[in-house]
Design a protein around this motif. Structure first.
Motif, PDB file in Angstrom:
ATOM      1  N   GLU A  77      26.590  81.748 -40.555  1.00  0.00           N
ATOM      2  CA  GLU A  77      26.859  81.080 -41.987  1.00  0.00           C
ATOM      3  C   GLU A  77      26.941  79.385 -41.523  1.00  0.00           C
ATOM      4  OE1 GLU A  77      27.279  79.609 -45.802  1.00  0.00           O
ATOM      5  OE2 GLU A  77      26.292  81.221 -44.932  1.00  0.00           O
ATOM      6  N   HIS A  78      27.681  79.191 -40.280  1.00  0.00           N
ATOM      7  CA  HIS A  78      28.217  77.848 -40.057  1.00  0.00           C
ATOM      8  C   HIS A  78      27.532  77.622 -38.651  1.00  0.00           C
ATOM      9  CE1 HIS A  78      31.791  79.005 -42.675  1.00  0.00           C
ATOM     10  NE2 HIS A  78      31.908  77.470 -43.005  1.00  0.00           N
ATOM     11  N   PHE A  79      26.538  76.518 -38.844  1.00  0.00           N
ATOM     12  CA  PHE A  79      25.997  76.125 -37.603  1.00  0.00           C
ATOM     13  C   PHE A  79      25.571  74.791 -37.351  1.00  0.00           C
ATOM     14  CE2 PHE A  79      22.479  76.548 -40.805  1.00  0.00           C
ATOM     15  CZ  PHE A  79      21.357  75.912 -40.347  1.00  0.00           C
ATOM     16  N   VAL A  80      25.481  74.369 -36.192  1.00  0.00           N
ATOM     17  CA  VAL A  80      25.267  72.745 -35.845  1.00  0.00           C
ATOM     18  C   VAL A  80      23.867  72.757 -35.319  1.00  0.00           C
ATOM     19  CG1 VAL A  80      25.757  70.688 -34.583  1.00  0.00           C
ATOM     20  CG2 VAL A  80      27.559  72.460 -35.318  1.00  0.00           C
ATOM     21  N   TYR A  81      23.038  71.900 -36.044  1.00  0.00           N
ATOM     22  CA  TYR A  81      21.557  71.659 -35.363  1.00  0.00           C
ATOM     23  C   TYR A  81      21.381  70.318 -34.769  1.00  0.00           C
ATOM     24  CZ  TYR A  81      16.890  70.598 -35.604  1.00  0.00           C
ATOM     25  OH  TYR A  81      15.597  70.169 -35.181  1.00  0.00           O
ATOM     26  N   PHE A  82      20.687  70.643 -33.589  1.00  0.00           N
ATOM     27  CA  PHE A  82      20.641  69.310 -32.791  1.00  0.00           C
ATOM     28  C   PHE A  82      18.888  69.263 -32.350  1.00  0.00           C
ATOM     29  CE2 PHE A  82      24.543  71.136 -31.471  1.00  0.00           C
ATOM     30  CZ  PHE A  82      25.224  70.301 -30.691  1.00  0.00           C
ATOM     31  N   ASN A  83      18.453  67.924 -32.775  1.00  0.00           N
ATOM     32  CA  ASN A  83      17.312  67.710 -31.841  1.00  0.00           C
ATOM     33  C   ASN A  83      17.379  67.915 -30.431  1.00  0.00           C
ATOM     34  OD1 ASN A  83      16.906  65.201 -34.204  1.00  0.00           O
ATOM     35  ND2 ASN A  83      16.071  67.428 -34.406  1.00  0.00           N
ATOM     36  N   ASP A  84      16.257  67.747 -29.481  1.00  0.00           N
ATOM     37  CA  ASP A  84      16.589  67.651 -28.240  1.00  0.00           C
ATOM     38  C   ASP A  84      16.891  66.768 -27.554  1.00  0.00           C
ATOM     39  OD1 ASP A  84      14.155  66.423 -28.285  1.00  0.00           O
ATOM     40  OD2 ASP A  84      13.119  68.135 -27.061  1.00  0.00           O
ATOM     41  N   ASP A  85      17.028  65.190 -28.280  1.00  0.00           N
ATOM     42  CA  ASP A  85      17.707  64.198 -27.767  1.00  0.00           C
ATOM     43  C   ASP A  85      18.802  63.945 -28.203  1.00  0.00           C
ATOM     44  OD1 ASP A  85      17.212  63.601 -30.480  1.00  0.00           O
ATOM     45  OD2 ASP A  85      16.022  61.972 -30.449  1.00  0.00           O
ATOM     46  N   MET A  86      19.590  64.727 -28.795  1.00  0.00           N
ATOM     47  CA  MET A  86      21.103  64.861 -29.022  1.00  0.00           C
ATOM     48  C   MET A  86      21.936  65.779 -27.961  1.00  0.00           C
ATOM     49  SD  MET A  86      20.693  65.690 -33.119  1.00  0.00           S
ATOM     50  CE  MET A  86      20.107  64.345 -34.566  1.00  0.00           C
ATOM     51  N   PHE A  87      22.700  64.991 -27.476  1.00  0.00           N
ATOM     52  CA  PHE A  87      23.741  65.537 -26.311  1.00  0.00           C
ATOM     53  C   PHE A  87      24.925  65.346 -26.514  1.00  0.00           C
ATOM     54  CE2 PHE A  87      19.554  64.487 -24.419  1.00  0.00           C
ATOM     55  CZ  PHE A  87      19.396  65.452 -23.413  1.00  0.00           C
ATOM     56  N   LEU A  88      25.725  66.413 -26.085  1.00  0.00           N
ATOM     57  CA  LEU A  88      27.177  66.365 -26.138  1.00  0.00           C
ATOM     58  C   LEU A  88      27.581  65.711 -25.027  1.00  0.00           C
ATOM     59  CD1 LEU A  88      28.445  70.241 -27.003  1.00  0.00           C
ATOM     60  CD2 LEU A  88      28.135  68.118 -28.584  1.00  0.00           C
ATOM     61  N   ASN A  89      28.778  64.650 -24.989  1.00  0.00           N
ATOM     62  CA  ASN A  89      28.818  64.103 -23.907  1.00  0.00           C
ATOM     63  C   ASN A  89      30.300  64.143 -23.564  1.00  0.00           C
ATOM     64  OD1 ASN A  89      27.981  61.767 -22.414  1.00  0.00           O
ATOM     65  ND2 ASN A  89      28.961  60.001 -23.559  1.00  0.00           N
ATOM     66  N   LYS A  90      31.100  64.819 -24.067  1.00  0.00           N
ATOM     67  CA  LYS A  90      32.350  65.224 -23.374  1.00  0.00           C
ATOM     68  C   LYS A  90      32.966  66.187 -24.317  1.00  0.00           C
ATOM     69  CE  LYS A  90      35.192  61.590 -25.826  1.00  0.00           C
ATOM     70  NZ  LYS A  90      35.997  60.238 -25.577  1.00  0.00           N
ATOM     71  N   ARG A  91      34.176  66.726 -24.171  1.00  0.00           N
ATOM     72  CA  ARG A  91      34.695  67.946 -24.878  1.00  0.00           C
ATOM     73  C   ARG A  91      34.727  67.790 -26.389  1.00  0.00           C
ATOM     74  NH1 ARG A  91      37.303  72.477 -22.502  1.00  0.00           N
ATOM     75  NH2 ARG A  91      37.810  73.935 -24.165  1.00  0.00           N
ATOM     76  N   VAL A  92      34.103  68.535 -27.116  1.00  0.00           N
ATOM     77  CA  VAL A  92      34.176  68.970 -28.472  1.00  0.00           C
ATOM     78  C   VAL A  92      34.833  69.887 -29.162  1.00  0.00           C
ATOM     79  CG1 VAL A  92      32.206  67.497 -28.922  1.00  0.00           C
ATOM     80  CG2 VAL A  92      31.809  69.729 -28.646  1.00  0.00           C
ATOM     81  N   TYR A  93      35.189  70.052 -30.403  1.00  0.00           N
ATOM     82  CA  TYR A  93      36.039  71.280 -30.894  1.00  0.00           C
ATOM     83  C   TYR A  93      35.633  71.649 -31.976  1.00  0.00           C
ATOM     84  CZ  TYR A  93      39.236  69.798 -27.138  1.00  0.00           C
ATOM     85  OH  TYR A  93      39.915  69.235 -25.928  1.00  0.00           O
ATOM     86  N   PRO A  94      35.602  72.922 -32.453  1.00  0.00           N
ATOM     87  CA  PRO A  94      35.101  73.193 -33.869  1.00  0.00           C
ATOM     88  C   PRO A  94      35.475  72.224 -34.872  1.00  0.00           C
ATOM     89  CG  PRO A  94      36.012  75.167 -32.759  1.00  0.00           C
ATOM     90  CD  PRO A  94      36.493  73.866 -31.851  1.00  0.00           C
TER      91      PRO A  94
END
Length: 342
Positions: free
Chosen positions: A118-135
């Motif tokens: 039900e809960h999701f995060v959508y990324f384009n392929d030019d969107m990058f995580l860059n350090k630690r993230v949390y819910p």
């Protein structure tokens, strides 16, 4: 780390515009592609494996990853990974609309992914995580998507600006701005919104919505919200689906965000969580951010003015920057892959 709230999936879309099979299909219809910048829209900088390395390093709590493609799988990807599912367009888009090269049309069908949480995060392929993230960077404890509400104005320059108008027209048809701003005042004018508050206040008394700020960061969605927005605007959805390429008559996935914003179905997040960079004009800043991890998320936008020679150089330098920060293969990569390919 286990997500202490609820399961959250990541969805990412990807295309390799240099793939011969894909190009053959694209070229059959390319004369209809009048809106996209052809040399930049489908270009692959060969850094996608670092998207997966970043997810594994910075968001180990993610429940599952879905890769949405058009019969394409990166040669280095381990499709046997139990935490990964490759979704072909045929699984979420009706056959009558295929093949489709319109990202707006593709994204409007993400909620149809089988077994998606039900809960999701959508990324384009030019969107990058860059350090630690949390819910909590993506959803509140109550399950509300994290987002930033700010008023903006359409400044017509490109054909794509028609699409902003299409989305906002629907919002103005269904919602009264005065009532929305009264109910959601402290979400639109909020200390976390930083300088966006200035623009919101300046446009506050304008009788209709002119535009919202589109921060182009990874998008937090609830599946039911996307389904409800599509159902409420089925004619606009079908019009978009009938556009094989992006068109001035499209609506976009941003419309789902807009419904959440005006209904107050979101939790306020600072826009400073991420940063958008132009690869041609801000390349040194991209490298610095990757190295210093100034933002939790970064977006690396291609630029149509990048020629073939620049493309090769930027690709190599970008891979080097990511390799320095994320040198270890992720479990999403085939372990037998040669060092040369790494």
């Amino acid at each position: 780390m286990v997500n202490e709230y609820f399961k959250i999936d990541f969805v990412v879309s990807w295309v390799d515009g240099q793939d011969s099979n894909w190009l053959k299909k694209y070229n059959k219809y390319s004369d209809k592609d009048i809106l996209d910048e052809k040399n930049a829209r489908f270009r692959d900088y060969n850094i996608f494996k670092y998207w997966f390395r970043a997810v594994e390093n910075y968001a180990p709590w993610v429940n599952h990853v879905y890769l949405v493609t058009d019969k394409q799988i990166p040669k280095w990807l381990d499709i046997e990974n139990k935490k990964l599912t490759v979704i072909d367009h045929t699984q979420i888009i009706d056959q009558q609309y295929l093949p489709v090269f319109n990202s707006n049309a593709i994204e409007l069908n993400l909620y149809k992914i089988p077994n998606l949480t039900e809960h999701f995060v959508y990324f384009n392929d030019d969107m990058f995580l860059n350090k630690r993230v949390y819910p909590s960077d993506f959803f509140s404890k109550k399950g509300l998507p994290k987002d930033t509400a700010g008023l903006n104005a359409i400044q017509p320059l490109y054909d794509f600006d028609y699409i902003h108008t299409n989305n906002i027209r629907i919002i103005n048809q269904h919602f009264d701005k005065r009532e929305v701003m009264k109910k959601q005042f402290f979400k639109f004018v909020n200390p976390l919104n930083a300088e966006l508050n200035v623009y919101t206040i300046l446009l506050f008394f304008w009788p209709k919505f002119t535009r919202f700020f589109d921060l182009h960061y990874p998008y937090s969605f609830r599946k039911r919200d996307m389904q409800n927005v599509i159902s409420a605007n089925i004619k606009s959805y079908e019009r978009t689906m009938n556009n094989r390429f992006r068109s001035t008559s499209d609506i976009t996935i941003w419309l789902v965000r807009y419904y959440s914003l005006v209904q107050g179905e979101f939790s306020v997040r600072s826009p400073k969580v991420g940063k958008i960079y132009d690869i041609l004009n801000k390349f040194s800043d991209i490298v610095k951010d990757i190295k210093r991890q100034n933002h939790k998320m970064i977006v690396i936008n291609d630029n149509s003015e990048v020629d073939d020679l620049q493309f090769q150089k930027l690709s190599e330098n970008l891979r080097q920057a990511f390799q320095t920060k994320l040198p270890q293969k992720s479990t999403f990569e085939i372990r037998e892959q040669s060092c040369e390919e790494d």
